[in-house]
Write an enzyme that holds these catalytic residues in place. Sequence first.
Site, short mmCIF file in Angstrom:
data_model
loop_
_atom_site.label_atom_id
_atom_site.label_comp_id
_atom_site.label_asym_id
_atom_site.label_seq_id
_atom_site.Cartn_x
_atom_site.Cartn_y
_atom_site.Cartn_z
N ASP A 234 0.85 -1.18 0.00
CA ASP A 234 0.00 0.00 0.00
C ASP A 234 0.89 1.23 0.00
O ASP A 234 1.92 1.25 0.66
CB ASP A 234 -0.92 0.02 1.22
CG ASP A 234 -2.08 0.98 1.01
OD1 ASP A 234 -3.06 0.58 0.38
OD2 ASP A 234 -1.98 2.15 1.46
N THR A 235 0.49 2.25 -0.75
CA THR A 235 1.29 3.47 -0.86
C THR A 235 0.44 4.67 -0.47
O THR A 235 -0.72 4.77 -0.87
CB THR A 235 1.79 3.65 -2.32
OG1 THR A 235 2.56 2.50 -2.68
CG2 THR A 235 2.66 4.89 -2.46
#
Length: 195
Positions: A72-73
């Site tokens: 996840d960013t």
Amino acid sequence: MNLENKIVLASASPRRRELLSQIGINPRIIPSQVEETITAHQPDEAVMELSRQKAEDVAFSQKPGVLVIGADTVVACQGKILGKPKSHEEACQMISMLQGRNHQVYTGVTLIYCGEKGKKTVTFAEKTEVFVSPMTQEEIWEYGWSSEPMDKAGAYGIQGRFKAFIERIEGDYNNVVGLPVCRVYHEIKKMMEEE
């Protein structure tokens, strides 16, 4: 390290798939269906939490010998976490916030190896500092209303048109695209050696 057909990416991101294929990993794609919830307040902790939720969701149904990658960013600017914009107006607001200053991109990664004797998990976060040049209102509006920012954390893609406004970065470029593949590769290698 031969894990052909044994690696699963718990994400539908074409950018993450492409980054992995560039280093010789062609994962099966099984996007996580988990309802993402953040309880952490720090961006690095938040992305680690979200990557773990995604990886655990997919690893739950895997056979032994499979390695699941969850990622996840987020973009953080002045202490505020910026996810994906929900509208073009919000994209323009995010770009306005980022222009003319530096911000941080955090990618959290969770690797879960489904072994014969149970699951082994490694979670980490990588940070890259990004410096954006000043932009005119017209440039912000033009970019914010294009299709490019809509599925990207912080409302921009470093590999797309927005690179015209990136002065420099400090850290891993691939991390900003969506996956710190060098670190991922070495963490997988370490996991497999221990197995």
